[in-house]
Design a protein around this motif. Structure first.
Motif: not given
Length: 541
Positions: A47-49, A80-85, A74-76, A43-44
């Protein structure tokens, strides 16, 4: 920025490794809802993709405005997996305060739910961002208001690819920005990196002996720094994270039943909750047979409360932890080996966690002698980058280490706390050196409350002081005020006005209306007199 392999572990890497090794183990538990490590990973990833497909870039902030539940976690991880903060917003926050945090963090996307649409709408309007953030509804229903409409929803999330490309981040990149109370009335954002979190989580897991399948509590709200330890000190070890519903905090019997029914192995709390459970005597002798450790952090726990818990739970280990948000949750720990016998002797804060160092310095930046009181400075792997886009505050709090040659640490975080070392090298917390206090488990800058009161035209003068107590709140927040000519104000009406500007935990518990606030010889409000006055009021039977 070009894609490149990470040079140190990212937070999500150990979580993904647990998903590969133990896909069917439970990761998140909220009542009857259970999410396995395999489901958390898939799921994470999706959402990251999805966020990546919408053009998010390395370092973009992803705001999260939704109640604490499995989707929020899951969103948190997805951010992180999307290279975001990650920037978690409090759904119970008043719009004027949330708008300041949104304006400061400038999120690229905000992930929310329809139930928070009204708050988000008001906050976006007041924030006045030049480039409005994009909004996604984490539900299947649209989230919309006068100033925004969600572009994506749960259906888009479910349809995204679960195969995640390599990360571009490395351990020095910010993992989250956590906004704390600010003295000017504007919350300040603390930047914590992947390295900070992973280092702390590894120490925590090792020291507490966390094993796969252990069951830990998740008590604080997500924007509260202690949630970091609960989340990553659990998920990086393949343990189960059990959510404590916010409404349970006012029901001590329910908290005790949650520990029993969930067979928790570790209970992490703020002292105010432990005081509350003690007050209502909800812990039986020999209770919670699965429980192995109780930890607390965030404020001083009365020794009498610890004695109550240790008497009833002789099979449990108890650990006091100390540390500010700026140093990633906690920097010191103290394991209590035997029950205290004197309720008047405070509990030490102990020794530095592995990778951390604590210096006790005088006003000239030199170490004080054993037993003498000085200001606590923290160094080591947990010390964060600084404050979000605030070089002046960062330079004032994150300072060069005058003892760098001896300690090996170049930077220190100046805590503003006073402490001492005893003859055995054990650290003791003495108090605050400024106006920042802990109340009900939250770090509160009294100046932020005063700044909110100053904005109210019905008041002529106001002052906030804090009085230490042995009760539930830790520090009692007290307000003295005088009213503008012609204004119709009562304690209750003023409390209602202030509740629209600051979170509930910042609301004073004691109020005193005066014709004129007392002044000292310099013509300033005499806060010492006010503190003595409120102390007498609080101590009256």
């Amino acid at each position: 920025m070009p894609n490149r392999p990470p040079v140190s572990p990212l937070i999500q890497h150990p979580i993904s490794a647990q998903a590969e090794q133990r896909p069917d183990h439970f990761a998140l538990v909220l009542g009857d809802e259970r999410v396995t490590y395999g489901e958390l990973e898939a799921r994470s990833n999706r959402l990251a993709n999805l966020l990546r497909s919408q053009g998010v870039r390395r370092g973009d902030r992803i705001g999260l405005l939704r109640p604490k539940n499995a989707d929020a976690l899951v969103a948190i991880v997805a951010a992180l997996k999307a290279d975001c903060t990650d920037v978690a917003y409090e759904p119970a926050s008043p719009a004027p305060r949330l708008s300041k945090i949104v304006a400061a963090s400038r999120p690229r996307w905000i992930l929310t739910v329809p139930e928070s649409a009204e708050l988000l709408d008001a906050s976006l309007h007041e924030a006045g961002l030049g480039e409005a953030p994009l909004v996604m509804s984490l539900a299947r229903e649209e989230a919309a208001g006068s100033h925004f409409r969600s572009r994506l929803d749960r259906d888009d999330w479910d349809a995204a690819d679960s195969d995640l490309p390599p990360a571009a981040n490395d351990g020095s990149d910010p993992a989250y920005v956590l906004f704390t109370s600010g003295s000017t009335g504007t919350p300040k954002g603390v930047i914590i990196t992947h390295d900070n979190v992973v280092s702390y989580a590894e120490w925590f897991i090792g020291h507490c002996g966390v094993q796969p399948g252990d069951r830990h509590s998740l008590h604080p709200p997500l924007p509260f720094d202690l949630s970091t330890r609960d989340i990553y000190g659990t998920l990086l070890a393949a343990a189960e994270l059990h959510f404590v519903p916010p409404e349970a905090n006012l029901l001590p019997q329910r908290l005790a039943e949650l520990i029993r029914a969930s067979e928790l192995t570790q209970w992490i709390s703020v002292p105010s909750i432990m005081n509350y459970m003690t007050k209502f005597d909800v812990i039986e002798h020999g209770d919670f047979p699965s429980l192995r450790r109780v930890l607390w952090c965030g404020e001083v726990l009365p020794t009498r409360t610890l004695m109550h818990w240790m008497e009833r739970l002789p099979h449990v280990r108890f650990t006091n932890m100390y540390g500010p948000t700026e140093a990633t949750c906690a920097s010191t720990y103290y394991d209590i080996e035997t029950p205290p016998t004197d309720p008047t002797v405070p509990i030490p804060i102990g020794a530095p966690c592995t990778g951390a160092d604590v210096l006790v310095l005088d006003e000239a930046g030199k170490p004080v002698a054993t037993g003498e009181i000085g200001e606590l400075y923290i160094a080591g792997v947990g010390v964060g980058v600084g404050y979000w886009e605030d070089e002046e505050k960062t330079a004032a709090a994150f300072v060069a280490n005058p003892l760098a040659a001896e300690t090996g640490h170049e930077r220190l975080y100046r805590t503003g706390d006073l402490g001492r070392r005893d003859e055995d090298g054990v650290l003791h917390y003495v108090g605050r050196a400024d106006t920042q206090i802990k109340s009900r488990g939250y770090r509160v800058e009294l100046g932020e409350i005063e700044a909110a009161l100053t904005s109210l035209t019905v008041l002529r003068e106001s002052a906030i002081v804090a009085v230490p107590t042995d009760g539930f709140e830790g520090h009692a927040i007290c307000c003295a005020y005088s009213v503008s000519d012609g204004a119709d104000v009562t304690n209750a009406s003023l409390r209602k006005l202030l509740a629209e500007l600051v979170p509930k935990y910042m609301l004073p518990g004691y109020w005193h209306r005066m014709d004129n606030l007392p002044k000292n010889a310099n013509g300033k409000i005499d806060r010492r007199w006010l503190k003595e006055h409120f102390t007498e009021v609080i101590e009256q039977p």
